[in-house]
Design a protein around this motif. Structure first.
Motif, PDB file in Angstrom:
ATOM      1  N   GLY A 242       0.813  -1.211   0.000  1.00 31.48           N
ATOM      2  CA  GLY A 242       0.000   0.000   0.000  1.00 31.48           C
ATOM      3  C   GLY A 242       0.843   1.256   0.000  1.00 31.48           C
ATOM      4  N   GLU A 243       1.928   1.243   0.763  1.00 33.53           N
ATOM      5  CA  GLU A 243       2.825   2.392   0.785  1.00 33.53           C
ATOM      6  C   GLU A 243       3.469   2.617  -0.581  1.00 33.53           C
ATOM      7  OE1 GLU A 243       5.413   2.875   4.420  1.00 33.53           O
ATOM      8  OE2 GLU A 243       4.608   0.880   4.835  1.00 33.53           O
ATOM      9  N   LEU A 244       3.905   1.519  -1.218  1.00 33.60           N
ATOM     10  CA  LEU A 244       4.507   1.635  -2.551  1.00 33.60           C
ATOM     11  C   LEU A 244       3.505   2.158  -3.560  1.00 33.60           C
ATOM     12  CD1 LEU A 244       6.556  -1.702  -2.688  1.00 33.60           C
ATOM     13  CD2 LEU A 244       7.495   0.614  -2.578  1.00 33.60           C
ATOM     14  N   THR A 245       2.271   1.652  -3.488  1.00 28.96           N
ATOM     15  CA  THR A 245       1.229   2.103  -4.422  1.00 28.96           C
ATOM     16  C   THR A 245       0.997   3.602  -4.289  1.00 28.96           C
ATOM     17  OG1 THR A 245       0.119  -0.051  -4.341  1.00 28.96           O
ATOM     18  CG2 THR A 245      -1.189   1.830  -5.086  1.00 28.96           C
ATOM     19  N   SER A 246       0.806   4.050  -3.048  1.00 26.36           N
ATOM     20  CA  SER A 246       0.534   5.469  -2.805  1.00 26.36           C
ATOM     21  C   SER A 246       1.695   6.351  -3.243  1.00 26.36           C
ATOM     22  CB  SER A 246       0.252   5.672  -1.315  1.00 26.36           C
ATOM     23  OG  SER A 246       0.117   7.038  -1.006  1.00 26.36           O
ATOM     24  N   LEU A 247       2.912   5.951  -2.880  1.00 30.08           N
ATOM     25  CA  LEU A 247       4.078   6.776  -3.178  1.00 30.08           C
ATOM     26  C   LEU A 247       4.326   6.899  -4.668  1.00 30.08           C
ATOM     27  CD1 LEU A 247       6.687   8.293  -2.538  1.00 30.08           C
ATOM     28  CD2 LEU A 247       7.811   6.077  -2.254  1.00 30.08           C
ATOM     29  N   PHE A 248       4.409   5.775  -5.368  1.00 37.79           N
ATOM     30  CA  PHE A 248       4.830   5.840  -6.765  1.00 37.79           C
ATOM     31  C   PHE A 248       3.724   6.287  -7.704  1.00 37.79           C
ATOM     32  CE2 PHE A 248       8.304   3.219  -5.058  1.00 37.79           C
ATOM     33  CZ  PHE A 248       9.355   3.972  -5.546  1.00 37.79           C
ATOM     34  N   PHE A 249       2.456   6.099  -7.304  1.00 41.45           N
ATOM     35  CA  PHE A 249       1.392   6.687  -8.110  1.00 41.45           C
ATOM     36  C   PHE A 249       1.444   8.209  -7.993  1.00 41.45           C
ATOM     37  CE2 PHE A 249      -2.892   7.996  -9.257  1.00 41.45           C
ATOM     38  CZ  PHE A 249      -3.144   7.212 -10.382  1.00 41.45           C
ATOM     39  N   LYS A 250       1.682   8.696  -6.783  1.00 42.38           N
ATOM     40  CA  LYS A 250       1.806  10.148  -6.585  1.00 42.38           C
ATOM     41  C   LYS A 250       2.974  10.709  -7.395  1.00 42.38           C
ATOM     42  CE  LYS A 250       4.032  11.941  -3.167  1.00 42.38           C
ATOM     43  NZ  LYS A 250       4.509  12.378  -1.826  1.00 42.38           N
ATOM     44  N   LEU A 251       4.123  10.040  -7.330  1.00 46.48           N
ATOM     45  CA  LEU A 251       5.288  10.506  -8.087  1.00 46.48           C
ATOM     46  C   LEU A 251       5.032  10.450  -9.591  1.00 46.48           C
ATOM     47  CD1 LEU A 251       8.210   8.887  -6.059  1.00 46.48           C
ATOM     48  CD2 LEU A 251       7.508  11.291  -6.076  1.00 46.48           C
ATOM     49  N   GLY A 252       4.263   9.449 -10.034  1.00 51.88           N
ATOM     50  CA  GLY A 252       3.925   9.377 -11.456  1.00 51.88           C
ATOM     51  C   GLY A 252       3.049  10.524 -11.909  1.00 51.88           C
ATOM     52  N   VAL A 253       2.206  11.025 -11.005  1.00 55.74           N
ATOM     53  CA  VAL A 253       1.307  12.139 -11.354  1.00 55.74           C
ATOM     54  C   VAL A 253       2.045  13.473 -11.373  1.00 55.74           C
ATOM     55  CG1 VAL A 253      -0.682  13.484 -10.551  1.00 55.74           C
ATOM     56  CG2 VAL A 253      -0.761  10.975 -10.514  1.00 55.74           C
ATOM     57  N   ILE A 254       2.960  13.686 -10.427  1.00 57.90           N
ATOM     58  CA  ILE A 254       3.629  14.994 -10.318  1.00 57.90           C
ATOM     59  C   ILE A 254       5.011  15.000 -10.970  1.00 57.90           C
ATOM     60  CG2 ILE A 254       2.420  15.468  -8.165  1.00 57.90           C
ATOM     61  CD1 ILE A 254       5.058  14.885  -6.697  1.00 57.90           C
ATOM     62  N   GLY A 255       5.391  13.905 -11.620  1.00 58.20           N
ATOM     63  CA  GLY A 255       6.760  13.749 -12.100  1.00 58.20           C
ATOM     64  C   GLY A 255       7.080  14.459 -13.393  1.00 58.20           C
ATOM     65  N   PHE A 256       6.949  15.772 -13.425  1.00 62.89           N
ATOM     66  CA  PHE A 256       7.421  16.555 -14.566  1.00 62.89           C
ATOM     67  C   PHE A 256       8.922  16.812 -14.423  1.00 62.89           C
ATOM     68  CE2 PHE A 256       2.914  17.640 -14.594  1.00 62.89           C
ATOM     69  CZ  PHE A 256       2.608  17.569 -15.950  1.00 62.89           C
ATOM     70  N   GLY A 257       9.569  17.081 -15.550  1.00 63.56           N
ATOM     71  CA  GLY A 257      10.964  17.502 -15.502  1.00 63.56           C
ATOM     72  C   GLY A 257      11.982  16.465 -15.926  1.00 63.56           C
ATOM     73  N   GLY A 258      11.547  15.263 -16.300  1.00 63.38           N
ATOM     74  CA  GLY A 258      12.493  14.275 -16.801  1.00 63.38           C
ATOM     75  C   GLY A 258      13.083  13.397 -15.712  1.00 63.38           C
ATOM     76  N   PRO A 259      13.929  12.426 -16.115  1.00 63.87           N
ATOM     77  CA  PRO A 259      14.425  11.413 -15.183  1.00 63.87           C
ATOM     78  C   PRO A 259      15.252  11.980 -14.030  1.00 63.87           C
ATOM     79  CG  PRO A 259      15.559  11.279 -17.307  1.00 63.87           C
ATOM     80  CD  PRO A 259      14.390  12.169 -17.486  1.00 63.87           C
ATOM     81  N   VAL A 260      16.014  13.039 -14.268  1.00 64.75           N
ATOM     82  CA  VAL A 260      16.806  13.612 -13.187  1.00 64.75           C
ATOM     83  C   VAL A 260      15.892  14.134 -12.081  1.00 64.75           C
ATOM     84  CG1 VAL A 260      18.458  15.397 -12.558  1.00 64.75           C
ATOM     85  CG2 VAL A 260      18.712  14.184 -14.728  1.00 64.75           C
ATOM     86  N   ALA A 261      14.837  14.824 -12.475  1.00 63.46           N
ATOM     87  CA  ALA A 261      13.869  15.322 -11.495  1.00 63.46           C
ATOM     88  C   ALA A 261      13.156  14.173 -10.794  1.00 63.46           C
ATOM     89  CB  ALA A 261      12.855  16.229 -12.181  1.00 63.46           C
ATOM     90  N   HIS A 262      12.805  13.130 -11.548  1.00 59.84           N
ATOM     91  CA  HIS A 262      12.132  11.977 -10.955  1.00 59.84           C
ATOM     92  C   HIS A 262      13.005  11.341  -9.870  1.00 59.84           C
ATOM     93  CE1 HIS A 262      10.033  11.410 -15.126  1.00 59.84           C
ATOM     94  NE2 HIS A 262       9.626  12.487 -14.494  1.00 59.84           N
ATOM     95  N   ILE A 263      14.281  11.138 -10.195  1.00 57.41           N
ATOM     96  CA  ILE A 263      15.195  10.485  -9.260  1.00 57.41           C
ATOM     97  C   ILE A 263      15.377  11.338  -8.009  1.00 57.41           C
ATOM     98  CG2 ILE A 263      17.610   9.800  -8.932  1.00 57.41           C
ATOM     99  CD1 ILE A 263      17.528   8.829 -11.882  1.00 57.41           C
ATOM    100  N   ALA A 264      15.427  12.649  -8.188  1.00 55.03           N
ATOM    101  CA  ALA A 264      15.528  13.542  -7.024  1.00 55.03           C
ATOM    102  C   ALA A 264      14.301  13.416  -6.134  1.00 55.03           C
ATOM    103  CB  ALA A 264      15.704  14.983  -7.490  1.00 55.03           C
ATOM    104  N   MET A 265      13.115  13.318  -6.742  1.00 55.68           N
ATOM    105  CA  MET A 265      11.891  13.144  -5.963  1.00 55.68           C
ATOM    106  C   MET A 265      11.897  11.806  -5.228  1.00 55.68           C
ATOM    107  SD  MET A 265       8.987  14.480  -8.626  1.00 55.68           S
ATOM    108  CE  MET A 265       9.072  16.112  -9.374  1.00 55.68           C
ATOM    109  N   ILE A 266      12.321  10.744  -5.912  1.00 50.72           N
ATOM    110  CA  ILE A 266      12.361   9.420  -5.292  1.00 50.72           C
ATOM    111  C   ILE A 266      13.332   9.415  -4.115  1.00 50.72           C
ATOM    112  CG2 ILE A 266      12.991   7.003  -5.658  1.00 50.72           C
ATOM    113  CD1 ILE A 266      12.028   7.311  -8.561  1.00 50.72           C
ATOM    114  N   GLU A 267      14.509  10.021  -4.301  1.00 51.09           N
ATOM    115  CA  GLU A 267      15.505  10.074  -3.233  1.00 51.09           C
ATOM    116  C   GLU A 267      14.964  10.809  -2.015  1.00 51.09           C
ATOM    117  OE1 GLU A 267      18.810  11.608  -0.834  1.00 51.09           O
ATOM    118  OE2 GLU A 267      17.415  12.797  -2.044  1.00 51.09           O
TER     119      GLU A 267
END
Length: 406
Positions: A10-35
């Protein structure tokens, strides 16, 4: 961390769905958000472990940010976590891109849509140039790597070399040339060299199977779902260098070799891919829909993302040995610099198609201005790609109101 498996999923679902929705800016930005989420906020991983995973994603094909999500899901919740985190991260982009594909097919020739796409296309060039700028500074570490990059670019331009073969030639040349000066192999290097050789052999075999099985198609009607799926499975299996290299593969395969898309459709697909959050590889969803409707979108999406799940599951236990190998480091460095070379070639081709006119003055000055300003904003001021796309779409719409047409 919670011990309950359902809670972790459930935690993984909530986290990565949220990041998928707000993840503008390309892979560098995505990785920064994940970190920020998994290291600083949730403390699922140490920073050292996170950096180990990040380094490993550069050793295998596929989109780095998506593979980071898959790695973390696998470590945090096992096989189900691997699937859940990866699917939740790409799903928002896939759904949004699929929606844009439907709108494009239904209304794409209407003037209400065309001006927006006109403004977006030069901004796409700027976004790619920005990615090239950052990647080139990291990739061209030595004169040897610069020579490899130039060689790959020349081979691609002069011999019309297939992008996959060009990457493999660059990688193998780097593995031999860059490693030749290192006479002090570590005990695990031979095993890691074998792993790299097997990976390269598998890639060549996949390319050969695809070349033998996919017949050249002159019209969209001739493209079957298995042809479409095989094409994107091949791309997903060999896509070193990040999502932006996807442009090179699509240009060489779908437009030039098979004729499944026009140059205009490719530019529109790239623009829509930039318009949406999440991994840029969701462009495959848009293209699949253009070629074969909803089934085509599903097949293309599965084809391009499936290899990332397989590679992460297979290589996660081998990460420490792979990162310690001088052979695989040399191969990776050469592949990365070859990817940059291919991206330069493709950017020049797309630039010519986007910024030139068939009649005098032969240069689209408004498009050129949008591209230059967007590049300055992206490179110097680090403006998010999403804002560049939205702003350029607004300029295209405003130009149409003033009567400007290409």
């Amino acid at each position: 961390m919670t011990n309950s498996a359902p809670s972790r999923l459930g935690e993984l679902t909530s986290l990565f769905f949220k990041l998928g929705v707000i993840g503008f800016g390309g892979p560098v930005a995505h990785i920064a958000m994940i970190e920020d989420e998994v290291v600083k906020r949730r403390q699922w991983l140490t920073r050292e472990h996170f950096l180990d995973l990040l380094g490993a994603t550069n050793l295998i094909p596929g989109p780095n940010s998506t593979e980071m999500a898959i790695h973390i899901g696998y470590i945090y919740a096992g096989w189900l976590g691997l699937i859940v985190s990866g699917v939740c991260f790409v799903l928002p982009a896939v759904l949004i891109t699929g929606g844009f594909a439907w709108v494009y097919v239904a209304y794409g020739t209407l003037p209400q849509i065309a001006p927006l796409l006109y403004g977006i296309k030069p901004a796409v060039l700027a976004i790619i140039i920005n990615a090239l700028w950052g990647l080139a500074k990291k990739a061209v570490k030595t004169r040897q790597l610069l020579v490899i990059a130039l060689a790959v670019a020349l081979l691609t331009l002069l011999l019309k070399l297939n992008e996959v073969i060009a990457l493999l030639i660059g990688g193998l040349l780097g593995m031999v040339w860059l490693h030749s000066g290192d006479k002090h192999d570590k005990p695990g290097d031979k095993a890691n060299f074998l792993i790299a050789s097997l990976s390269t052999g598998a890639t060549l075999k996949a390319s050969a199977v695809l070349a033998a099985s996919v017949a050249t198609a002159s019209t969209v009607a001739n493209v079957s779902l298995w042809q479409l799926g095989w094409f994107f499975l091949k791309v997903g299996s060999v896509l070193f260098g990040g999502g932006y290299l996807l442009v090179a593969f699509l240009q060489g395969g779908l437009v030039q070799e098979y004729g499944w898309l026009t140059q205009q459709q490719l530019l529109d697909a790239i623009a829509i891919g930039q318009f949406t959050p999440g991994p840029v590889l969701s462009t495959a969803t848009f293209i699949g829909y253009l070629i074969a409707g909803i089934p085509g979108a599903i097949v293309a999406t599965i084809g391009i993302f499936l290899p990332s799940f397989v590679f992460v599951a297979a290589l996660n236990p081998l990460i420490p040995r792979l990162r310690a190998s001088s052979w695989t480091r040399a191969f990776l460095d050469a592949v990365n610099v070859s990817a940059v070379a291919l991206m330069v070639v493709t950017t020049l081709q797309l630039g010519a198609a986007t910024l030139t006119l068939p009649q005098a003055p032969f240069v689209d000055f408004l498009g050129l201005a949008i591209a230059i300003v967007s590049a300055i904003l992206a490179i110097h001021f680090r403006i998010n790609a999403g804002w560049l796309v939205f702003g350029s779409a607004f300029i295209g719409w405003g130009a149409s109101l003033l009567g400007y047409t290409r």
